[in-house]
Design an enzyme around this catalytic site. Structure first.
Site, PDB file in Angstrom:
ATOM      1  N   ARG A   1       1.199 -11.114  50.207  1.00 47.25           N
ATOM      2  CA  ARG A   1       0.737  -9.742  50.422  1.00 47.25           C
ATOM      3  C   ARG A   1       0.409  -9.527  51.892  1.00 47.25           C
ATOM      4  O   ARG A   1       0.681  -8.478  52.453  1.00 47.25           O
ATOM      5  CB  ARG A   1      -0.512  -9.468  49.582  1.00 47.25           C
ATOM      6  CG  ARG A   1      -0.157  -9.228  48.148  1.00 47.25           C
ATOM      7  CD  ARG A   1      -1.235  -8.432  47.445  1.00 47.25           C
ATOM      8  NE  ARG A   1      -1.098  -8.661  46.004  1.00 47.25           N
ATOM      9  CZ  ARG A   1      -2.093  -8.704  45.155  1.00 47.25           C
ATOM     10  NH1 ARG A   1      -3.327  -8.515  45.580  1.00 47.25           N
ATOM     11  NH2 ARG A   1      -1.887  -8.907  43.878  1.00 47.25           N
TER      12      ARG A   1
ATOM     13  N   LYS B   1       3.174 -16.946  31.388  1.00 44.22           N
ATOM     14  CA  LYS B   1       3.242 -16.957  29.916  1.00 44.22           C
ATOM     15  C   LYS B   1       3.149 -15.576  29.301  1.00 44.22           C
ATOM     16  O   LYS B   1       3.822 -15.282  28.321  1.00 44.22           O
ATOM     17  CB  LYS B   1       2.170 -17.861  29.325  1.00 44.22           C
ATOM     18  CG  LYS B   1       0.787 -17.384  29.601  1.00 44.22           C
ATOM     19  CD  LYS B   1      -0.281 -18.336  29.153  1.00 44.22           C
ATOM     20  CE  LYS B   1      -1.589 -17.970  29.838  1.00 44.22           C
ATOM     21  NZ  LYS B   1      -1.571 -18.043  31.297  1.00 44.22           N
TER      22      LYS B   1
ATOM     23  N   GLY C   1       0.551 -26.384  30.752  1.00 46.11           N
ATOM     24  CA  GLY C   1       0.632 -26.874  32.132  1.00 46.11           C
ATOM     25  C   GLY C   1       1.496 -28.079  32.395  1.00 46.11           C
ATOM     26  O   GLY C   1       2.710 -27.971  32.540  1.00 46.11           O
TER      27      GLY C   1
ATOM     28  N   GLY D   1     -14.734 -24.873  37.367  1.00 40.00           N
ATOM     29  CA  GLY D   1     -13.418 -24.317  37.677  1.00 40.00           C
ATOM     30  C   GLY D   1     -12.486 -24.268  36.481  1.00 40.00           C
ATOM     31  O   GLY D   1     -11.286 -24.042  36.630  1.00 40.00           O
TER      32      GLY D   1
ATOM     33  N   ASP E   1      -4.676 -16.006  25.274  1.00 36.27           N
ATOM     34  CA  ASP E   1      -3.893 -16.951  26.073  1.00 36.27           C
ATOM     35  C   ASP E   1      -3.158 -17.932  25.157  1.00 36.27           C
ATOM     36  O   ASP E   1      -1.958 -18.162  25.310  1.00 36.27           O
ATOM     37  CB  ASP E   1      -4.843 -17.699  27.022  1.00 36.27           C
ATOM     38  CG  ASP E   1      -4.146 -18.806  27.788  1.00 36.27           C
ATOM     39  OD1 ASP E   1      -3.525 -18.505  28.824  1.00 36.27           O
ATOM     40  OD2 ASP E   1      -4.201 -19.958  27.339  1.00 36.27           O
TER      41      ASP E   1
ATOM     42  N   LYS F   1       1.055 -18.447  24.285  1.00 36.12           N
ATOM     43  CA  LYS F   1       1.716 -19.754  24.332  1.00 36.12           C
ATOM     44  C   LYS F   1       2.345 -20.101  22.979  1.00 36.12           C
ATOM     45  O   LYS F   1       3.438 -20.663  22.914  1.00 36.12           O
ATOM     46  CB  LYS F   1       0.717 -20.822  24.763  1.00 36.12           C
ATOM     47  CG  LYS F   1       0.280 -20.656  26.220  1.00 36.12           C
ATOM     48  CD  LYS F   1      -0.942 -21.500  26.539  1.00 36.12           C
ATOM     49  CE  LYS F   1      -1.337 -21.386  28.011  1.00 36.12           C
ATOM     50  NZ  LYS F   1      -2.683 -21.968  28.271  1.00 36.12           N
TER      51      LYS F   1
ATOM     52  N   GLY G   1      -4.387 -26.582  35.963  1.00 40.55           N
ATOM     53  CA  GLY G   1      -4.600 -27.284  37.225  1.00 40.55           C
ATOM     54  C   GLY G   1      -3.397 -27.097  38.125  1.00 40.55           C
ATOM     55  O   GLY G   1      -2.258 -27.039  37.661  1.00 40.55           O
TER      56      GLY G   1
END
Lengths: 417, 417
Positions: A46, A107, A136, A189, A203, A207, A304
């Site tokens: 951006r 996804k 992942g 995190g 989510d 998947k 990750g």
């Protein structure tokens, strides 16, 4: 003479960063083991200023105009890592139409528009791969397409959301409340500041849709799917689950039954001895039942930067090798799958948590012809039990009866080994 | 127009039987999803009479002469399922020299002569694949070659022998003695009448050699490797292991360290919370540590006719697809790998079981500057403990000191999470 493969990356966030680092680390190995020389030719950002440091460190050519990439005839593979539906969908479509192969980790996009994008890829004889979109660092999509090619999968079950699994593990093992566990996930995190998409099951549902296409060759539509998150789980539930020999896990699953497919995303009690019980914190696991191989499990990091980037890199390498051999373009699933016919579950054990129960529950259940596998009634009029296998109708009848004598706080499906 | 691929099978035992069945079951799926039509053209047997029933049931053409297969120009792929070194090695070599692709499930042969056979395959531009040789139905070799291609594996650890794992699981969970557990394994079909190769660790050692070639790009030589079986394990060991929070597993492992590689096959105490603790009975598991992905596990059936046959069939399909695309021949590992430099383990926790110990063990260990993680001393002068991390020298010194005050019955490595 090495074949030069030029890659353009859309976005320079966490995963794109990981991709740049992993590609540099693997450069020598790739050159030694293949006829390929991969390089990142352009990166769409951006703001060039904001990413100037990274660009210098890794000698990246930045652009703020997607057209710079789409019209560049030297670009072989476009890697989409901006996420979201728009403009990712439009840019991927344009890249495919301009005969560029595409790798994505998106996804939401693949779950919703995977068929359309695959059809576009096919029509333009280019590849569309998206291994990183599910679980992942676990190469689950690739395995479904290779090792199970001549097999017949009857069920696929996954712990697919690292945030939810982290929260449930911390509630179970560290005795945290849901709020404390969520905060811990955010600090570590493993959860976004707005975790809705993860903890509400969406989510995992996206998947599951992608997995069902590859594993069961069916198109599972989100609106048909029952999706329940982990927001209502309490320490009390974990206490009884643990006491009865189970763990609560957010599972996404689809199982072929005679009349169609039973699929859902929901918190489920799994036995402490089930392989899913050791899939802890941010890790993911996918359990496959098939006719020829039987039971398999793939376990690994579900998110990750580095693991996800590695899945993207493997897709890039797959395309590059294929490109070098002038093969037919690769697609992960057909674009014209039949719609998945969802049916209600059959016989199932259920976990019930009730409060305000002043009468003896054992006697009560006996009268209802329920033979609980486990039962615990406390002096404070709280009780939990796991029923024998019930039909959906029997479950509803039991709930009605329980409501007459108590307050029904929780009902969860229970899996047996 | 489907490409016709003709297969010849050497042997018609349990796995070959499974292959015939699985191929027939998958015939339609393969035709739908690929441009291939696979058929078993000839099967080598010792006696046509003995296999006449099977031959009629599956419409198989039997031969007792291997030359019938080797000189037949219509045969594309030879599948070796007779096992053992001779004449399997000679026949595979001849098949490769006559430009036939080869698939085998023969771990002993590949462990010992894999480099030579791969070189022959390369020289003749044909493929040699052997997925079924390690961990039956788990596609571990394929995954090492694809998903970890751009990654760097630092350690690979496996429960690779179903017989030993079945025996250890039964000793641990059902409280059986070694002899009872072995008999149970034999009755259940999970152990041969002569189980030496399995329980003494050789089977796992062969598989580790193959894994190390693909995972660490090194040639591990059997003579260099420390191999210890499960024959000395007693219920007493399982009792203490369980009490201390561990399970005893026969592990085959290789780990890169600064000075080289540490590899062994031996019974090890793994924590109850380690994913390996869930790999029970005849199941296998392979745990991989790598720089980019981190920790992964593949879990599935390590043996059995149908899973093993399915791995063979996947190899056949891989070759057939490649054949159809006129690709360069496929090999699972290079034939010129450097020899693995084995080094003694570094710091490690150890489990000790001693008897005839009349003095207080806690005080004794304190004097030796050992700080045990767990310790249990019984009134009958038996004691077990898990040491803190020791160097090899410290371990030997401790053993010497322990022998002065007791009888040292067992020493095993202990893994921490």
């Amino acid at each position: 003479m090495k074949k030069q493969v030029n890659i353009a990356v859309l976005g320079l966030g966490v995963v794109a960063n990981g991709l740049v680092k992993n590609l540099i680390a693997a450069e020598e190995k790739i050159k030694q083991q293949t006829d390929l020389s991969l390089s990142i030719a352009k990166v769409l950002v951006r703001s060039k200023e904001k990413k100037q440091g990274l660009a210098q460190k890794y000698q990246l050519t930045l652009t703020t105009e997607v057209e710079d990439i789409l019209v560049d005839p030297t670009i072989d593979i476009v890697v989409e890592l901006i996420g979201g539906i728009h403009p990712a969908k439009e840019w991927i479509t344009l890249a495919l139409q301009r005969k560029k192969h595409v790798v994505t980790a998106n996804k939401d996009l693949i779950a919703r528009f995977g068929n359309e994008l695959t059809a576009t890829a096919k029509a333009n004889n280019v590849s569309l791969l998206y291994e990183a979109s599910v679980a992942g660092g676990i190469p689950i999509l690739h395995n479904l397409n290779t090792s199970f090619m001549a097999d017949e999968i009857t069920a696929i079950q996954g712990i697919l959301n690292g945030t939810s699994n982290f929260i449930l593990t911390q509630m179970n093992e560290a005795g945290l409340t849901y709020e404390e566990a969520l905060e811990s996930a955010q600090v570590s995190g493993f959860a976004e500041s707005d975790p809705t998409n993860d903890v509400d099951g969406w989510d995992a549902a996206y998947k599951l849709i992608i997995l069902v296409r590859l594993a069961l060759n069916q198109d599972l539509v989100l609106d048909d799917l029952s999706v329940k998150g982990i927001g209502e789980m309490t320490q009390v539930d974990h206490f009884y689950a643990h006491d009865f020999g189970y763990q609560i896990k957010l599972l996404a699953y689809a199982r072929e039954v005679d009349e169609g497919t039973y699929a859902a995303v929901e918190p489920v009690l799994v036995p402490q001895t089930h392989p899913f019980a050791f899939v802890k914190n941010e890790m993911n696991g996918v359990f496959i039942e098939s006719k020829m191989i039987g039971n398999s499990l793939l376990y690994g990091p579900g998110a990750g930067a580095s693991p996800t980037a590695e899945s993207v890199l493997t897709d890039i390498l797959t395309i590059a090798k294929n490109l070098n051999n002038k093969q037919q373009a690769l697609q992960m699933s057909p674009s014209n799958l039949p719609r998945c016919k969802l049916h209600k579950e059959g016989l199932m054990n259920y976990y019930f948590l009730i409060t305000d129960c002043a009468i003896d529950l054992t006697t009560f259940l006996e009268k209802q012809h329920i033979r609980p596998i486990s039962l615990k009634q406390q002096e404070n009029s709280e009780a939990a039990f796991i029923s024998n296998k019930l039909t959906v109708q029997q479950k509803h009848d039991l709930i009605n009866k329980l409501q007459e004598i108590s307050h029904v706080k929780q009902i969860l499906s229970v899996w047996e080994d």
